[in-house]
Design a protein around this motif. Sequence first.
Motif, PDB file in Angstrom:
ATOM      1  N   VAL A 154      -2.522  10.772  -5.347  1.00  0.00           N
ATOM      2  CA  VAL A 154      -1.646   9.724  -4.805  1.00  0.00           C
ATOM      3  C   VAL A 154      -2.057   8.370  -5.362  1.00  0.00           C
ATOM      4  N   VAL A 155      -1.076   7.625  -5.860  1.00  0.00           N
ATOM      5  CA  VAL A 155      -1.317   6.270  -6.366  1.00  0.00           C
ATOM      6  C   VAL A 155      -0.602   5.298  -5.440  1.00  0.00           C
ATOM      7  N   ARG A 156      -1.372   4.354  -4.896  1.00  0.00           N
ATOM      8  CA  ARG A 156      -0.816   3.353  -3.978  1.00  0.00           C
ATOM      9  C   ARG A 156      -0.660   2.023  -4.715  1.00  0.00           C
ATOM     10  N   MET A 157       0.334   1.251  -4.278  1.00  0.00           N
ATOM     11  CA  MET A 157       0.615  -0.050  -4.901  1.00  0.00           C
ATOM     12  C   MET A 157       0.347  -1.159  -3.878  1.00  0.00           C
ATOM     13  N   TYR A 158      -0.314  -2.210  -4.344  1.00  0.00           N
ATOM     14  CA  TYR A 158      -0.648  -3.355  -3.493  1.00  0.00           C
ATOM     15  C   TYR A 158      -0.308  -4.647  -4.221  1.00  0.00           C
ATOM     16  N   LEU A 159       0.236  -5.598  -3.495  1.00  0.00           N
ATOM     17  CA  LEU A 159       0.452  -6.921  -4.082  1.00  0.00           C
ATOM     18  C   LEU A 159      -0.889  -7.606  -4.288  1.00  0.00           C
ATOM     19  N   THR A 160      -1.054  -8.274  -5.409  1.00  0.00           N
ATOM     20  CA  THR A 160      -2.234  -9.109  -5.639  1.00  0.00           C
ATOM     21  C   THR A 160      -1.952 -10.486  -5.036  1.00  0.00           C
ATOM     22  N   ASP A 161      -2.937 -11.364  -5.051  1.00  0.00           N
ATOM     23  CA  ASP A 161      -2.704 -12.731  -4.579  1.00  0.00           C
ATOM     24  C   ASP A 161      -1.574 -13.382  -5.363  1.00  0.00           C
ATOM     25  N   GLU A 162      -1.557 -13.149  -6.680  1.00  0.00           N
ATOM     26  CA  GLU A 162      -0.481 -13.695  -7.519  1.00  0.00           C
ATOM     27  C   GLU A 162       0.863 -13.075  -7.142  1.00  0.00           C
ATOM     28  N   ARG A 220      -2.722  -1.035  -8.682  1.00  0.00           N
ATOM     29  CA  ARG A 220      -2.505   0.357  -8.301  1.00  0.00           C
ATOM     30  C   ARG A 220      -3.862   1.009  -8.125  1.00  0.00           C
ATOM     31  N   GLU A 221      -3.975   1.776  -7.061  1.00  0.00           N
ATOM     32  CA  GLU A 221      -5.245   2.448  -6.774  1.00  0.00           C
ATOM     33  C   GLU A 221      -4.988   3.881  -6.349  1.00  0.00           C
ATOM     34  N   ARG A 222      -5.877   4.754  -6.751  1.00  0.00           N
ATOM     35  CA  ARG A 222      -5.839   6.143  -6.279  1.00  0.00           C
ATOM     36  C   ARG A 222      -6.221   6.147  -4.798  1.00  0.00           C
ATOM     37  N   ASP A 223      -5.543   6.965  -4.041  1.00  0.00           N
ATOM     38  CA  ASP A 223      -5.869   7.113  -2.622  1.00  0.00           C
ATOM     39  C   ASP A 223      -7.191   7.862  -2.521  1.00  0.00           C
ATOM     40  N   PRO A 224      -8.180   7.319  -1.817  1.00  0.00           N
ATOM     41  CA  PRO A 224      -9.485   7.988  -1.739  1.00  0.00           C
ATOM     42  C   PRO A 224      -9.423   9.364  -1.051  1.00  0.00           C
ATOM     43  N   ARG A 225      -8.400   9.582  -0.211  1.00  0.00           N
ATOM     44  CA  ARG A 225      -8.260  10.873   0.481  1.00  0.00           C
ATOM     45  C   ARG A 225      -7.546  11.918  -0.364  1.00  0.00           C
ATOM     46  N   ASP A 226      -6.753  11.442  -1.347  1.00  0.00           N
ATOM     47  CA  ASP A 226      -6.017  12.369  -2.211  1.00  0.00           C
ATOM     48  C   ASP A 226      -5.840  11.697  -3.570  1.00  0.00           C
ATOM     49  N   ASN A 227      -6.646  12.099  -4.508  1.00  0.00           N
ATOM     50  CA  ASN A 227      -6.694  11.475  -5.830  1.00  0.00           C
ATOM     51  C   ASN A 227      -5.366  11.557  -6.592  1.00  0.00           C
ATOM     52  N   GLY A 283       0.795  -1.223   0.000  1.00  0.00           N
ATOM     53  CA  GLY A 283       0.000   0.000   0.000  1.00  0.00           C
ATOM     54  C   GLY A 283       0.830   1.276   0.000  1.00  0.00           C
ATOM     55  N   ILE A 284       2.149   1.153  -0.088  1.00  0.00           N
ATOM     56  CA  ILE A 284       2.993   2.346  -0.160  1.00  0.00           C
ATOM     57  C   ILE A 284       2.653   3.103  -1.443  1.00  0.00           C
ATOM     58  N   SER A 285       2.677   4.418  -1.355  1.00  0.00           N
ATOM     59  CA  SER A 285       2.404   5.199  -2.565  1.00  0.00           C
ATOM     60  C   SER A 285       3.651   5.231  -3.430  1.00  0.00           C
ATOM     61  N   GLN A 286       3.441   5.468  -4.708  1.00  0.00           N
ATOM     62  CA  GLN A 286       4.575   5.575  -5.618  1.00  0.00           C
ATOM     63  C   GLN A 286       5.478   6.739  -5.203  1.00  0.00           C
ATOM     64  N   GLY A 287       4.888   7.831  -4.765  1.00  0.00           N
ATOM     65  CA  GLY A 287       5.668   8.985  -4.320  1.00  0.00           C
ATOM     66  C   GLY A 287       6.501   8.665  -3.088  1.00  0.00           C
TER      67      GLY A 287
END
Length: 149
Positions: A97-105, A88-95, A55-59
């Motif tokens: 910001v793009v956060r990265m998350y590992l998928t199950d794969e 990758r998902e936009r942070d709902p609090r600050d559009n 969930g760390i942001s790219q920034g």
Amino acid sequence: MEAGKNKNDGAARDLKPLMRVLARAFKLAVARVERESGVPGIWWFVLGVLSRRDGISQGEFVQEHEIADPSRVTRTAQALEAEGWIRRERDPRDNRVVRMYLTDEGWRVVGERLPRVNEEVERRARTVMSEKELAEFERLLGLFSEAMR
């Protein structure tokens, strides 16, 4: 120009032995990891960080790891997303910001492949260094990293 002299001789002399050895060791280590895993080194780096900080942001990633070219992280994240290993998902609090998350794969890849790669790197290091020397090497690299900050 004198016979036998190359205009790059001065540049070669300016690259001190420590930098040559560090550069060569790093290049060889990354190449070995890439050959044995089939995964680019920068991908392993991002996956390793996400396995500890999902969930760390790219920034944040760029800042914390002092990456000079933020677009490299974006391109890497896009490639990992296309592979299905992260989302990758936009942070709902600050559009912005793009956060990265590992998928199950992505978690599967990290859990199955990364440990094997790490074990192989350590096995190779142990062929030329004792446990004590390896521990000292890690300590010294940590000190060197701090000195370069």
